[in-house]
Design a protein around this motif. Structure first.
Motif, short mmCIF file in Angstrom:
data_model
loop_
_atom_site.label_atom_id
_atom_site.label_comp_id
_atom_site.label_asym_id
_atom_site.label_seq_id
_atom_site.Cartn_x
_atom_site.Cartn_y
_atom_site.Cartn_z
N THR A 465 -2.56 2.21 -9.84
CA THR A 465 -3.45 1.82 -10.95
C THR A 465 -4.41 0.73 -10.54
N ASN A 466 -4.12 0.06 -9.39
CA ASN A 466 -5.00 -1.00 -8.91
C ASN A 466 -4.84 -1.10 -7.41
N VAL A 467 -5.89 -1.43 -6.71
CA VAL A 467 -5.82 -1.52 -5.24
C VAL A 467 -4.84 -2.58 -4.79
N GLU A 468 -4.64 -3.64 -5.60
CA GLU A 468 -3.72 -4.71 -5.21
C GLU A 468 -2.25 -4.29 -5.33
N ASN A 469 -1.98 -3.13 -5.93
CA ASN A 469 -0.59 -2.70 -6.13
C ASN A 469 0.07 -2.23 -4.83
N VAL A 470 -0.73 -1.84 -3.84
CA VAL A 470 -0.19 -1.27 -2.61
C VAL A 470 -0.81 -1.96 -1.41
N ASN A 471 -0.25 -1.72 -0.23
CA ASN A 471 -0.81 -2.27 1.00
C ASN A 471 -2.17 -1.65 1.29
N SER A 472 -3.09 -2.47 1.76
CA SER A 472 -4.47 -2.02 1.93
C SER A 472 -4.60 -0.94 3.01
N ASP A 473 -3.63 -0.88 3.95
CA ASP A 473 -3.69 0.13 5.01
C ASP A 473 -2.86 1.36 4.68
N ILE A 474 -2.61 1.59 3.39
CA ILE A 474 -1.72 2.68 3.00
C ILE A 474 -2.21 4.04 3.49
N ALA A 475 -3.52 4.24 3.52
CA ALA A 475 -4.05 5.53 3.95
C ALA A 475 -3.95 5.71 5.46
N VAL A 487 -5.78 11.93 -0.90
CA VAL A 487 -4.72 11.22 -0.21
C VAL A 487 -4.19 10.08 -1.06
N VAL A 488 -5.08 9.17 -1.47
CA VAL A 488 -4.68 8.03 -2.30
C VAL A 488 -5.75 7.78 -3.36
N PHE A 489 -5.33 7.09 -4.40
CA PHE A 489 -6.24 6.60 -5.44
C PHE A 489 -5.84 5.16 -5.75
N PRO A 490 -6.81 4.26 -5.92
CA PRO A 490 -8.26 4.41 -5.89
C PRO A 490 -8.79 4.85 -4.52
N GLU A 491 -9.91 5.55 -4.55
CA GLU A 491 -10.45 6.16 -3.34
C GLU A 491 -10.84 5.14 -2.29
N VAL A 492 -11.12 3.90 -2.71
CA VAL A 492 -11.47 2.88 -1.72
C VAL A 492 -10.34 2.66 -0.73
N LEU A 493 -9.09 2.97 -1.14
CA LEU A 493 -7.96 2.82 -0.23
C LEU A 493 -7.96 3.89 0.85
N ALA A 494 -8.62 5.02 0.57
CA ALA A 494 -8.63 6.10 1.55
C ALA A 494 -9.55 5.80 2.72
N ASN A 495 -10.54 4.95 2.49
CA ASN A 495 -11.49 4.60 3.56
C ASN A 495 -11.62 3.08 3.61
N PRO A 496 -10.58 2.39 4.07
CA PRO A 496 -10.59 0.93 4.05
C PRO A 496 -11.55 0.36 5.09
N SER A 497 -12.06 -0.82 4.82
CA SER A 497 -12.88 -1.53 5.80
C SER A 497 -11.99 -2.00 6.95
N PRO A 498 -12.55 -2.18 8.13
CA PRO A 498 -11.74 -2.67 9.25
C PRO A 498 -11.11 -4.01 8.90
N PRO A 499 -9.92 -4.27 9.43
CA PRO A 499 -9.27 -5.55 9.15
C PRO A 499 -10.01 -6.69 9.82
N SER A 500 -9.76 -7.90 9.37
CA SER A 500 -10.34 -9.07 10.01
C SER A 500 -9.63 -9.34 11.32
N LEU A 501 -10.15 -10.30 12.07
CA LEU A 501 -9.56 -10.65 13.35
C LEU A 501 -8.18 -11.27 13.20
N SER A 502 -7.93 -11.93 12.08
CA SER A 502 -6.67 -12.66 11.89
C SER A 502 -5.48 -11.72 11.85
N GLY A 503 -4.33 -12.26 12.24
CA GLY A 503 -3.11 -11.48 12.27
C GLY A 503 -2.62 -11.28 13.69
N ILE A 504 -1.68 -10.36 13.85
CA ILE A 504 -1.06 -10.10 15.15
C ILE A 504 -1.56 -8.79 15.71
#
Length: 655
Positions: A465-475, A487-504
């Motif tokens: 019901t909201n993009v914040e409900n699931v992990n952003s890389d779910i697709a 595949v997923v809804f909202p559709e923005v989750l199906a084509n996520p933007s590249p992640p930032s540099l931060s992380g492992i």
């Protein structure tokens, strides 16, 4: 009585042959013989026993033969008129006499048995207790193993008997039940056999559903069945629990029923092997087996499934080779449900509502009936973490098309809601409350899904019901197939933007080993120890992988390992541990090194080895982040590619 009806199949072959030779002759149906040896009897020793058999057979001459199958040791009793339907004998010793009546007609034959209990002169039963159990048990009673031969029952229950006191059953006791007889435990039952000398409760005839079974109607903590076999029950309902048939039933409408069940077998029921009512509780359940039951191996309410153990066997020619579950899970503490060693499954037969913590172990499998669902709500959570070799399955009982069961609805806000290495398929038969789309997984609360296969949906793979409900890389971190709505809804989750540099970000070797975090024991600056004391960085069980970590506070840690020679007779490697701060602008990262420790190891030339610090500096590296699809698994992941000043490249990865 054991009624055996034998058909002479040779006659069928002969008739078919004759019909092929003479088309004008119609073959007749082969005859059967039905034999009854008569009712069981109780008599006084030295009193004549009259045997009155019955036989039904169409035409022709019938031949009869009475024989002793068993009689007390030392008995010299002989049969008179043994070639007639009506025979007789005089028992010379007290005990059990089992006689067999065999009837033949040409190539047909059938036989039946009758049991005669011969009492002492004073009318008492041999062994000090009654052989035929005809009355309720209202005083503490012990059943003893009175006959060494397991083919001879120690007791025969003739009707439904209520146990209103304590019934103790010794190892080796064999109890036969007449047709529609049963045992209803209102008091206590303690039947404790041995691994090679079990207690047996079975039908007098080896026919599924011949007797009712055992009903545990008591909340005593002393109810105990250990090394027990219960077979050929489940034929008739108990009035206290209508609609249910099983070899063993635990049910009471007003109070919990309790039982300790160990190393026992439920076989050849007309319905369930065991059935637990809503108020039933296992005090202990270990190493039990269920086989050849017409219904499911077991029915267990959700609040008791955690009591089942890995080594129990539910998969052996049952109507459903597994455990039927459903209802509400609402317990004060989280529980864990096992997979089973024999790969038996859970059958979700009604909507399953999870309102407290539930952890599913690797290898567990769930099959769900049509239009049923699993719902996680309130303070509940579902944590199902499998492995690549032992995934957790949620699928339809009958996989007919794309729409079979509803799916899983995560309404709970718990951060413990996790699906990892899970298969979810053949859902989306209907919508959930508040969600008007069909989907395998619905999320109006919170959920993390990774490394999972989501397929054959009647709509979406995942609907949030909201993009914040699931992990952003779910697709990108899961595999989707046959999800017609998307595949997923909202559709923005199906084509996520590249992640930032931060992380492992980890190197190729670590990524292939599924080591997505860095080894915290890679190098200890206080002790100077590398790899937690291991000889090589690629220890059999490394604590983590190698790569680079960019923290949110502007610091980085870089762990580099490289094999310098690929010679099995001269292992070697180099290792670098670098820390510092970083900054970045468009497509360039600036690494301000503050500490650099370097190690070189050559096993066949110790003089070449080095372990020391390196002068630090600033490194500027161009970089780009792109999505990659694994050619075999289909999993999407991200590549961080660094570009050296000479345009050579090296890469790190993350899901």
């Amino acid at each position: 009585m054991k009624r055996i009806q034998l058909l002479n199949y040779l006659q069928i072959i002969i008739l078919v042959f004759l019909a092929s030779c003479k088309e004008d002759v119609e073959p007749s149906i082969p005859e059967t013989l039905i034999v009854k040896a008569g009712e069981d009897q109780e008599v006084i020793v030295h009193t004549e026993v009259l045997l009155n058999g019955e036989a039904e057979g169409k035409g022709g001459n019938l031949h009869y033969l009475w024989t002793f199958k068993t009689k007390p040791e030392g008995s010299e009793a002989t049969l008179l008129n043994y070639a007639n339907l009506a025979a007789n004998f005089i028992p010379d010793l007290p005990g059990i006499y089992v006689l067999n009546l065999r009837v033949t007609k040409e190539l047909l034959e059938a036989e039946d048995e009758v049991t005669i209990l011969v009492k002492l002169d004073d009318g008492s039963s041999p062994g000090g207790s009654e052989f035929f159990i005809k009355e309720d048990i209202n005083e503490d009673t012990t059943w003893e193993d009175r006959f060494e031969d397991p083919a001879i029952p120690d007791y025969v229950v003739t009707k439904e008997i209520a146990v209103n006191a304590r019934l103790t059953v010794r190892p080796g006791v064999v109890v036969h039940f007449e047709e529609a007889a049963g045992l209803k435990v209102n008091g206590v039952i303690d039947a404790k056999g041995e691994s090679q000398n079990r207690v047996v409760f079975t039908g007098k005839e080896a026919v599924r559903g011949y007797w009712k079974g055992i009903l545990i109607n008591s909340n005593s903590n002393e109810n105990n069945l250990e090394n027990v076999l219960i077979s050929f029950g489940g034929g008739t309902e108990f009035s206290e629990f209508p609609g249910v048939k099983a070899n063993l039933i635990m049910a009471n409408s007003t109070q919990p029923t309790r039982l300790r069940l160990l190393n026992s077998s439920m076989q050849s029921s007309k319905s369930y092997g065991i059935y637990l009512g809503p108020n039933s509780k296992f005090n202990q359940f270990e190493n039990n087996s269920f086989s050849y039951n017409e219904g499911a191996a077991a029915h267990v309410p959700a609040h008791q499934v955690h009591m089942l153990n890995f080594h129990s066997s539910f998969k052996d020619n049952n109507g459903y080779d597994g455990v039927e579950i459903g209802g509400v899970l609402n317990l004060p503490n989280p529980v864990t449900w096992p997979g089973f060693n024999d790969k038996g499954k859970y059958l979700v037969a009604e909507d399953f509502l999870v309102q407290s913590g539930l952890v599913i172990m690797p290898g567990a499998g769930f099959e769900v009936k049509a239009n049923k669902m699993i719902e996680i709500s309130g303070a509940g959570y579902l944590k199902a973490i499998g492995s690549e070799a032992s995934k957790i399955d949620f699928t339809a009982l009958i996989k007919s098309g794309n729409q079979n069961w509803k799916g899983i609805h995560f309404k709970s806000q718990s951060i413990e809601n996790v699906l990892n290495n899970v298969n979810i398929s053949y859902a989306g038969s209907g919508t959930f409350d508040g969600i008007d789309q069909k989907t395998n997984i619905a999320v109006s609360g919170r959920l993390i899904v990774k490394m999972s296969n989501i397929s054959y949906s009647g709509g979406y793979g995942v609907y949030a019901t909201n993009v914040e409900n699931v992990n952003s890389d779910i697709a990108s971190s899961n595999i989707f197939a046959s999800t017609p709505a998307g595949v997923v809804f909202p559709e923005v989750l199906a084509n996520p933007s590249p992640p930032s540099l931060s992380g492992i970000w980890v190197d190729q070797w670590s990524f292939n080993q599924k080591l997505y975090h860095l080894d915290e024991n890679f190098y200890n600056r206080e002790t100077g120890q590398w790899f937690g004391g291991a000889e090589y960085p690629w220890a059999p069980k490394p604590n983590g992988g190698f790569g680079i970590s960019f923290s949110e506070n502007g610091k980085f840690s870089w762990m580099i390992v490289d094999r310098t020679l690929y010679d099995p007779f001269c292992p070697s490697y180099s290792a670098e541990f670098i820390t510092g701060t970083y900054g970045f602008d468009t497509n360039t990262v600036h690494l301000n090194q503050e500490y650099w420790r370097s190690k070189f190891y050559l096993s066949c030339d110790q003089d070449s080895n080095y372990d020391g610090t390196i002068e630090t500096g600033v490194i500027d590296l161009r970089y780009e982040i792109q999505k990659i699809i694994h050619p075999v698994s289909g999993i999407a992941y991200w590549e961080l590619k660094f570009i050296n000043p000479d345009n050579s490249t090296f890469s790190y990865f993350k899901l």
